[in-house]
Scaffold this motif. Structure first.
Motif, short mmCIF file in Angstrom:
data_model
loop_
_atom_site.label_atom_id
_atom_site.label_comp_id
_atom_site.label_asym_id
_atom_site.label_seq_id
_atom_site.Cartn_x
_atom_site.Cartn_y
_atom_site.Cartn_z
N THR A 104 3.99 -16.61 4.29
CA THR A 104 4.81 -15.39 3.81
C THR A 104 4.73 -15.47 2.39
OG1 THR A 104 6.77 -16.74 4.69
CG2 THR A 104 6.65 -14.61 5.37
N ARG A 105 5.02 -16.64 1.73
CA ARG A 105 4.90 -16.50 0.03
C ARG A 105 3.27 -15.93 -0.10
NH1 ARG A 105 7.30 -20.33 -3.76
NH2 ARG A 105 5.26 -19.53 -5.08
N TRP A 106 2.23 -16.56 0.51
CA TRP A 106 1.00 -16.15 0.13
C TRP A 106 0.86 -14.72 0.44
CZ3 TRP A 106 -2.88 -13.80 3.06
CH2 TRP A 106 -4.35 -14.05 2.57
N TYR A 107 1.43 -14.06 1.44
CA TYR A 107 1.07 -12.81 1.73
C TYR A 107 2.01 -12.04 0.81
CZ TYR A 107 1.62 -8.58 4.46
OH TYR A 107 1.90 -7.15 4.87
N LEU A 108 3.36 -12.19 0.48
CA LEU A 108 4.26 -11.17 -0.30
C LEU A 108 3.63 -11.13 -1.55
CD1 LEU A 108 7.82 -12.16 1.03
CD2 LEU A 108 6.35 -10.16 1.61
N LYS A 109 2.97 -12.36 -2.17
CA LYS A 109 2.34 -12.39 -3.39
C LYS A 109 1.32 -11.48 -3.69
CE LYS A 109 2.40 -16.62 -6.13
NZ LYS A 109 1.56 -17.77 -5.88
N ARG A 110 0.51 -11.01 -2.46
CA ARG A 110 -0.78 -10.05 -2.71
C ARG A 110 -0.35 -8.74 -2.15
NH1 ARG A 110 -1.71 -15.13 -2.31
NH2 ARG A 110 -3.48 -16.22 -3.48
N ALA A 111 0.75 -8.79 -1.23
CA ALA A 111 0.70 -7.35 -0.30
C ALA A 111 1.00 -6.13 -1.16
CB ALA A 111 1.92 -7.70 0.70
N ALA A 169 0.41 -5.31 -4.11
CA ALA A 169 -0.60 -4.82 -5.10
C ALA A 169 -1.63 -4.31 -3.96
CB ALA A 169 -1.22 -5.95 -5.79
N GLY A 170 -1.92 -4.86 -2.91
CA GLY A 170 -2.97 -4.51 -2.03
C GLY A 170 -2.47 -3.20 -1.60
N TYR A 171 -1.35 -3.01 -1.08
CA TYR A 171 -0.88 -1.65 -0.36
C TYR A 171 -0.83 -0.67 -1.47
CZ TYR A 171 -0.40 -3.99 3.73
OH TYR A 171 -0.51 -4.68 4.98
N LEU A 172 -0.48 -0.69 -2.74
CA LEU A 172 -0.57 0.19 -3.97
C LEU A 172 -2.03 0.60 -4.12
CD1 LEU A 172 2.11 -0.90 -6.38
CD2 LEU A 172 2.12 0.95 -4.81
N ARG A 173 -3.04 -0.58 -4.26
CA ARG A 173 -4.36 -0.19 -4.28
C ARG A 173 -4.96 0.89 -3.16
NH1 ARG A 173 -9.24 -4.51 -3.64
NH2 ARG A 173 -10.78 -3.12 -3.54
N GLU A 174 -4.38 0.37 -1.95
CA GLU A 174 -4.84 1.13 -0.67
C GLU A 174 -4.59 2.65 -1.16
OE1 GLU A 174 -4.63 -0.94 3.03
OE2 GLU A 174 -3.65 0.98 3.49
N SER A 175 -3.13 2.87 -1.58
CA SER A 175 -2.88 4.31 -1.33
C SER A 175 -3.38 4.94 -2.55
CB SER A 175 -1.11 4.43 -1.38
OG SER A 175 -0.71 3.62 -2.42
N ALA A 176 -3.62 4.38 -3.67
CA ALA A 176 -4.26 4.89 -4.89
C ALA A 176 -5.52 5.42 -4.45
CB ALA A 176 -4.09 4.02 -6.04
N TYR A 222 -9.19 -5.57 2.50
CA TYR A 222 -8.22 -6.46 1.71
C TYR A 222 -7.06 -6.46 2.55
CZ TYR A 222 -5.82 -8.87 -1.82
OH TYR A 222 -4.72 -9.71 -2.60
N THR A 223 -6.12 -5.63 2.62
CA THR A 223 -4.83 -5.74 3.35
C THR A 223 -5.16 -6.24 4.78
OG1 THR A 223 -5.19 -3.38 3.96
CG2 THR A 223 -4.09 -4.11 1.71
N LEU A 224 -6.27 -5.67 5.54
CA LEU A 224 -6.58 -6.04 6.58
C LEU A 224 -6.64 -7.66 6.88
CD1 LEU A 224 -7.16 -5.43 9.85
CD2 LEU A 224 -9.52 -5.55 9.23
N ARG A 225 -7.20 -8.44 5.76
CA ARG A 225 -7.48 -9.84 5.36
C ARG A 225 -5.89 -10.39 5.40
NH1 ARG A 225 -8.64 -13.69 1.76
NH2 ARG A 225 -8.51 -12.30 0.01
N LEU A 226 -5.17 -10.01 4.76
CA LEU A 226 -3.88 -10.24 4.32
C LEU A 226 -3.09 -10.32 5.84
CD1 LEU A 226 -2.68 -8.30 1.14
CD2 LEU A 226 -3.73 -10.41 1.42
N ARG A 227 -3.22 -9.24 6.73
CA ARG A 227 -2.69 -9.14 7.83
C ARG A 227 -3.27 -10.54 8.81
NH1 ARG A 227 -2.72 -3.79 6.61
NH2 ARG A 227 -4.57 -3.50 7.97
N GLN A 268 9.27 -4.79 -1.70
CA GLN A 268 8.46 -4.95 -3.21
C GLN A 268 7.97 -3.47 -3.63
OE1 GLN A 268 6.03 -8.76 -3.57
NE2 GLN A 268 5.71 -8.30 -1.42
N VAL A 269 7.50 -2.68 -2.44
CA VAL A 269 7.07 -1.44 -2.77
C VAL A 269 8.09 -0.73 -3.42
CG1 VAL A 269 6.01 0.32 -1.95
CG2 VAL A 269 5.30 -1.70 -1.02
N GLY A 270 9.49 -0.73 -2.62
CA GLY A 270 10.60 0.23 -3.16
C GLY A 270 10.85 -0.28 -4.54
#
Ligand code: ADP
Length: 577
Positions: free
Chosen positions: A181-188, A190-197, A242-247, A308-310
């Motif tokens: 979870t730590r590994w994921y939350l650290k990257r998630a 930014a990853g999802y923001l990049r995706e929506s951008a 990238y986000t797929l890899r995270l999941r 985190q996104v919120g």
């Protein structure tokens, strides 16, 4: 210039303050959910007791009794969860409403100059997209995080209370769970923001290409646009991968960390049973707790991710708080109604003056027309004279007091700016008018509407002054909306008015009608009219020619024409047309 974004410390303080204000609601939600979770613990515990009883030989009477307890526990949990969920939803809505009201309060107090400099898009984005994102986190996230944390803690405590040695098996999955979870939350985030951008960019490029298809065709830009779209697609694909890899790391990691404790409890429990250190019932109970705690842990991880996104959106929302006022009022009172500009300078961007030291003395009651080529600085001068922006050099004063030293509500009683923009607020006609003067009585409102020739149609509305207008209410024509705006001016009763092309956008018939309303409003006031049609200049007492941020000529129409300067040239060419 962008509007500010709150830093981490501010965000933390703000959130803490928000939670502190709602601590009673939070306490209530926590208490109800803790009770609900506690009744939920009864099931596995009773089952464990039953297993032990059966192993040692028991009566059907005892089993019936345990089953009856089980039914009561499930019913109690159902009722408690109902009220706990309800309380949690109410809490979420209350906190969110509080946040939204605070934000609206801040936004409506923002200095106009700051908002204009940052562009309204940024502010609109924050009031819509960011509020939407935060609302999800606040409405559902905060309550669910509280609830899942309480449930997890309580379940673990119960497991250790039943048999601490067996319960040690529950901790086997912990390192893996925390690690992934730590590994994921650290990257998630930014990853999802990049995706929506990436998707926003792609959408933008596609829309532009479709809308500008003809131009693209005509200029032969097809290959370039296609390359652009391909690049956008590649970026979207990369972001998505990238986000797929995270999941693909998170899901198996978390699932494994859920299964490990169950295996551990059963195996470790079996060993302990064989040594006589524990009972089959205790192991049953704890294994069931291990199953029961899986769902809340999964949910907690989901919400930590969402939060985190919120939080990035919340930082943008409360960042607006950091904008200070653009002026500080003193208690100086103007001695008279003379508006004077001295060495007036203004720069939208630092070092690029748009006005280069303008001096202007307005006679009380005179009508000054301001003419000049477009981009010369006429509108900027108008906004300075109305005190919208604090000047970057020199000053504009009324009765000896700089405009920016006056409290905003007093300022509008001296000088007001009238532009083509007019807005009908959602509400009744009288509420729309009382924005200008809250203390006005109905007779005063009527007189103001009569002055602008609008009483007749207002009176003919279904509920007269009390008719709802604006979106959802009766719709007003642009001319009527402008008349309401003018009636507000009558109520505000400033002695000086700055008109910036007040009627030029309207169709000529409406304009003529409005001009009558307008001249009623102008009567007896000092008027600065920024004119695009020279006949306004002809009728004015004086004409000022603005060119490249300076007043190059000022005087009576006839005198300026006779002098044969810039104005004379403008006038002759206009007459020829
Ligand atoms: P006019 O009313 O005579 O057409 P303006 O006062 O609108 O002239 O503009 C004067 C100059 O200031 C122009 O060069 C214009 O590009 C610039 N300007 C106007 N508004 C802004 C703004 N919000 N930000 C930056 N520059 C601006």
């Amino acid at each position: 210039m962008k509007l500010p974004i709150a830093d981490r410390a501010t965000l933390r303080d703000h959130t803490r303050e928000l939670l502190r204000r709602h601590r009673r609601g939070l306490g209530g939600v926590l208490a109800l959910h803790t009770l609900a979770a506690a009744t939920g613990l009864a099931g596995p515990w009773l089952l464990g007791r039953m297993v032990d009883a059966v192993a040692h030989g028991t009566t059907t009477g005892y089993i019936d009794q345990v089953v009856a307890f089980l039914v009561v526990a499930v019913l109690a949990q159902t009722v408690l969860i109902r009220y706990a969920q309800r309380a949690a939803m109410i809490l979420g809505e209350t906190v969110f409403a509080d946040l939204r009201e605070q934000f609206i309060g801040t936004v409506t107090r923002l200095p106009l100059s700051t908002v204009e400099r940052a562009g309204t898009g940024d502010l609109v984005g924050r009031t819509t997209n960011d509020i939407d994102r935060v609302q999800h986190s606040v409405r559902f996230g905060i309550p669910r995080i509280l609830v899942t944390t309480a449930t997890i803690t309580l379940t673990l405590v119960a497991a250790f209370a039943v048999d601490a040695v067996v319960a040690l098996g529950l901790l086997v999955g912990l390192p893996l769970l925390l690690g992934t979870t730590r590994w994921y939350l650290k990257r998630a985030a930014a990853g999802y923001l990049r995706e929506s951008a990436a998707y926003a960019t792609l959408n933008g490029t596609l829309t532009e290409s479709v809308e500008g298809a003809r131009t693209i065709d005509a200029l032969g830009l097809g290959p370039r646009r296609r390359a652009r779209i391909d690049a956008d697609l590649r970026e979207a694909f990369a972001a998505e991968t990238y986000t797929l890899r995270l999941r693909t790391v998170l899901f198996p990691g978390v699932d494994l960390s859920f299964v490990l404790p169950i295996i551990a409890v059963v195996a470790w429990g079996a060993y302990l049973i064989s040594t006589g250190a524990t009972t089959v019932g205790a192991v049953t109970t704890i294994a069931l707790y291990a199953v029961q705690v899986m769902h809340p842990i999964g949910e907690l991880i989901f919400w930590l991710d969402e939060i985190q996104v919120g939080a990035t959106s919340l930082a943008r929302i409360i960042g607006v708080n950091a904008i200070g006022p653009d002026r500080v009022a003193t208690d100086a009172a103007p001695a008279d109604e003379r508006v004077v500009a001295r060495d007036l300078r203004y720069a939208y961007r630092e070092g690029q003056d748009v006005l280069h030291g303008i001096g202007l003395d307005l006679e009380v009651g005179e009508r000054l027309a301001v003419v000049g080529p477009s981009g010369a600085g006429k509108s900027t001068l108008g906004r300075m004279l109305a005190g919208i922006h604090p000047p970057t050099g020199g000053q504009v004063s009324v009765g000896g007091v700089p405009l920016v030293d006056l409290p905003l509500e007093d300022l509008r009683g001296h000088v007001a700016l009238v532009t083509q923009e007019h807005h009908v607020f959602v509400g009744t006609v009288e509420q729309n008018l009382r924005l200008a003067k809250p203390s006005a009585d109905d007779a005063e409102l009527r007189r103001a509407l009569e002055a602008v020739d609008a009483w007749e149609w207002v009176d003919a509305l279904p509920d007269g002054l009390a008719t709802e207008v604006g979106s959802g209410g009766a719709s007003l024509t642009p001319a009527q909306a402008q008349q309401v705006a003018l009636a507000r001016l009558v109520l505000l009763d400033p002695h000086t008015l700055v008109l910036d092309e007040a009627t030029s956008l309207l169709d000529p018939r409406a304009a003529r009608h409005l001009e009558r309303s307008l001249s009623a409003v102008l009567h007896g006031r000092t008027v600065v009219a920024i004119a695009h049609r020279l006949h306004t200049a002809h009728d004015a007492d004086r004409v000022a020619v603005v060119d490249d941020g300076r007043i190059t000529e000022i005087g009576r129409h006839d005198d300026l024409v006779a002098a044969g300067g810039e104005y004379a040239a403008l006038w002759h060419s206009w007459q020829r047309d």
